[in-house]
Design a protein around this motif. Structure first.
Motif, PDB file in Angstrom:
ATOM      1  N   GLU A   1      35.857  -4.995 -48.070  1.00 18.59           N
ATOM      2  CA  GLU A   1      36.007  -4.793 -49.506  1.00 18.59           C
ATOM      3  C   GLU A   1      35.601  -3.376 -49.910  1.00 18.59           C
ATOM      4  OE1 GLU A   1      33.693  -7.829 -51.320  1.00 18.59           O
ATOM      5  OE2 GLU A   1      35.125  -9.445 -50.885  1.00 18.59           O
ATOM      6  N   GLU A   2      34.496  -2.873 -49.311  1.00 14.76           N
ATOM      7  CA  GLU A   2      34.057  -1.518 -49.655  1.00 14.76           C
ATOM      8  C   GLU A   2      35.034  -0.474 -49.148  1.00 14.76           C
ATOM      9  OE1 GLU A   2      31.604  -0.635 -51.636  1.00 14.76           O
ATOM     10  OE2 GLU A   2      31.295  -2.765 -51.983  1.00 14.76           O
ATOM     11  N   VAL A   3      35.569  -0.681 -47.960  1.00 15.69           N
ATOM     12  CA  VAL A   3      36.547   0.273 -47.415  1.00 15.69           C
ATOM     13  C   VAL A   3      37.784   0.314 -48.298  1.00 15.69           C
ATOM     14  CG1 VAL A   3      38.100   0.705 -45.477  1.00 15.69           C
ATOM     15  CG2 VAL A   3      35.734   0.119 -45.040  1.00 15.69           C
ATOM     16  N   SER A   4      38.175  -0.838 -48.831  1.00 18.76           N
ATOM     17  CA  SER A   4      39.357  -0.867 -49.689  1.00 18.76           C
ATOM     18  C   SER A   4      39.137  -0.105 -50.996  1.00 18.76           C
ATOM     19  CB  SER A   4      39.745  -2.322 -49.991  1.00 18.76           C
ATOM     20  OG  SER A   4      38.741  -2.957 -50.770  1.00 18.76           O
ATOM     21  N   LYS A   5      37.859   0.154 -51.355  1.00 20.20           N
ATOM     22  CA  LYS A   5      37.550   0.869 -52.599  1.00 20.20           C
ATOM     23  C   LYS A   5      37.360   2.368 -52.374  1.00 20.20           C
ATOM     24  CE  LYS A   5      35.091  -3.161 -54.462  1.00 20.20           C
ATOM     25  NZ  LYS A   5      33.773  -3.669 -54.907  1.00 20.20           N
ATOM     26  N   THR A   6      37.667   2.853 -51.176  1.00 20.78           N
ATOM     27  CA  THR A   6      37.421   4.265 -50.860  1.00 20.78           C
ATOM     28  C   THR A   6      38.127   5.195 -51.832  1.00 20.78           C
ATOM     29  OG1 THR A   6      37.171   3.719 -48.520  1.00 20.78           O
ATOM     30  CG2 THR A   6      37.610   6.024 -49.071  1.00 20.78           C
ATOM     31  N   ASN A   7      39.398   4.926 -52.108  1.00 26.72           N
ATOM     32  CA  ASN A   7      40.151   5.795 -53.020  1.00 26.72           C
ATOM     33  C   ASN A   7      39.558   5.778 -54.425  1.00 26.72           C
ATOM     34  OD1 ASN A   7      41.952   6.495 -50.991  1.00 26.72           O
ATOM     35  ND2 ASN A   7      43.387   4.851 -51.493  1.00 26.72           N
ATOM     36  N   THR A   8      39.110   4.612 -54.866  1.00 28.86           N
ATOM     37  CA  THR A   8      38.496   4.518 -56.202  1.00 28.86           C
ATOM     38  C   THR A   8      37.223   5.347 -56.265  1.00 28.86           C
ATOM     39  OG1 THR A   8      39.381   2.271 -56.458  1.00 28.86           O
ATOM     40  CG2 THR A   8      37.590   2.935 -57.932  1.00 28.86           C
ATOM     41  N   TYR A   9      36.376   5.234 -55.225  1.00 30.40           N
ATOM     42  CA  TYR A   9      35.151   6.024 -55.196  1.00 30.40           C
ATOM     43  C   TYR A   9      35.454   7.518 -55.165  1.00 30.40           C
ATOM     44  CZ  TYR A   9      32.638   1.679 -54.197  1.00 30.40           C
ATOM     45  OH  TYR A   9      32.105   0.426 -54.263  1.00 30.40           O
ATOM     46  N   TRP A  10      36.474   7.886 -54.418  1.00 29.36           N
ATOM     47  CA  TRP A  10      36.811   9.299 -54.311  1.00 29.36           C
ATOM     48  C   TRP A  10      37.250   9.848 -55.669  1.00 29.36           C
ATOM     49  CZ3 TRP A  10      35.974  13.420 -51.676  1.00 29.36           C
ATOM     50  CH2 TRP A  10      36.821  14.514 -51.768  1.00 29.36           C
TER      51      TRP A  10
END
Length: 203
Positions: A59-68
């Motif tokens: 789930e956290e990896v899938s949010k990488t673009n959002t965090y970036w």
């Protein structure tokens, strides 16, 4: 025809052999199987924890673009200060805000610098004498908006007349370190041309 050993046993002896074999089987299970029954629950718990961590990581990896995207927005919203102006900006901001808030700075302190891989941190301890409300306004305004300054340590006590507050405040600010651009690495063609020894001429 010669009979086998089992056929030659009497019924009582056969019952004894079966009983001994059954007892031996039970003893083997008691020694080597039963003690590990409790391990199954531990294995099952470890599998559950592993699946849960895998799900969380996925789930956290899938949010990488959002965090970036959020990091880029925060960088754009932050106050950019050139490295050569950081110490002066830090000191001037504190002095200016103290004057605006009506806080009397009794000691200015010395600005110290520490650094890590990404940030340069400036720190300064000041002494102040002020009524309660101007001091609150001073500290609040320093940390409001896009200010880089925050309070790390605060010590308060009343003055001898108990009319004002004597404050010792440690203020810090973190400035993003500008990463120096790496020099371009020469490609294979340029290295081969640059390092190729001169061909001796024939006389």
């Amino acid at each position: 025809m010669k009979s086998g050993y089992w056929e030659n046993l009497r019924p009582f002896e056969k019952r004894v052999v079966v009983a001994v074999a059954a007892l031996f089987f039970v003893v083997l299970n008691f020694l080597f199987v039963f003690p590990y029954f409790s391990e199954w629950s531990k294995v099952d718990d470890r599998m559950f924890q592993a699946r849960r961590k895998l799900r969380m990581y996925s789930e956290e990896v899938s949010k990488t673009n959002t965090y970036w995207i959020k990091v880029r927005e925060m960088e754009k919203a932050g106050l950019e200060v050139p490295p050569e102006d950081q110490v002066r900006h830090f000191a001037n901001t504190i002095d200016s805000q103290a004057g605006k808030s009506g806080v009397n700075m009794t000691s200015g302190g010395r600005t110290t610098t520490s650094t890590n891989q990404f940030f340069i941190e400036l720190s300064r301890s000041i002494g102040a004498l002020s009524p309660e409300q101007p001091l609150v306004d001073f500290l609040y305004n320093l940390g409001s908006g896009n200010s880089l300054i925050r309070v790390r340590d605060l010590n308060l006590r009343p003055d001898p007349a108990r009319q004002q507050i004597v404050a010792t405040v440690t203020l810090v600010a973190s400035y993003q370190k500008k990463v120096a651009a790496k020099p371009p690495v020469a490609g294979p063609a340029s290295r081969s041309l640059g390092s190729q020894p001169a061909t001796p001429t024939k006389k």
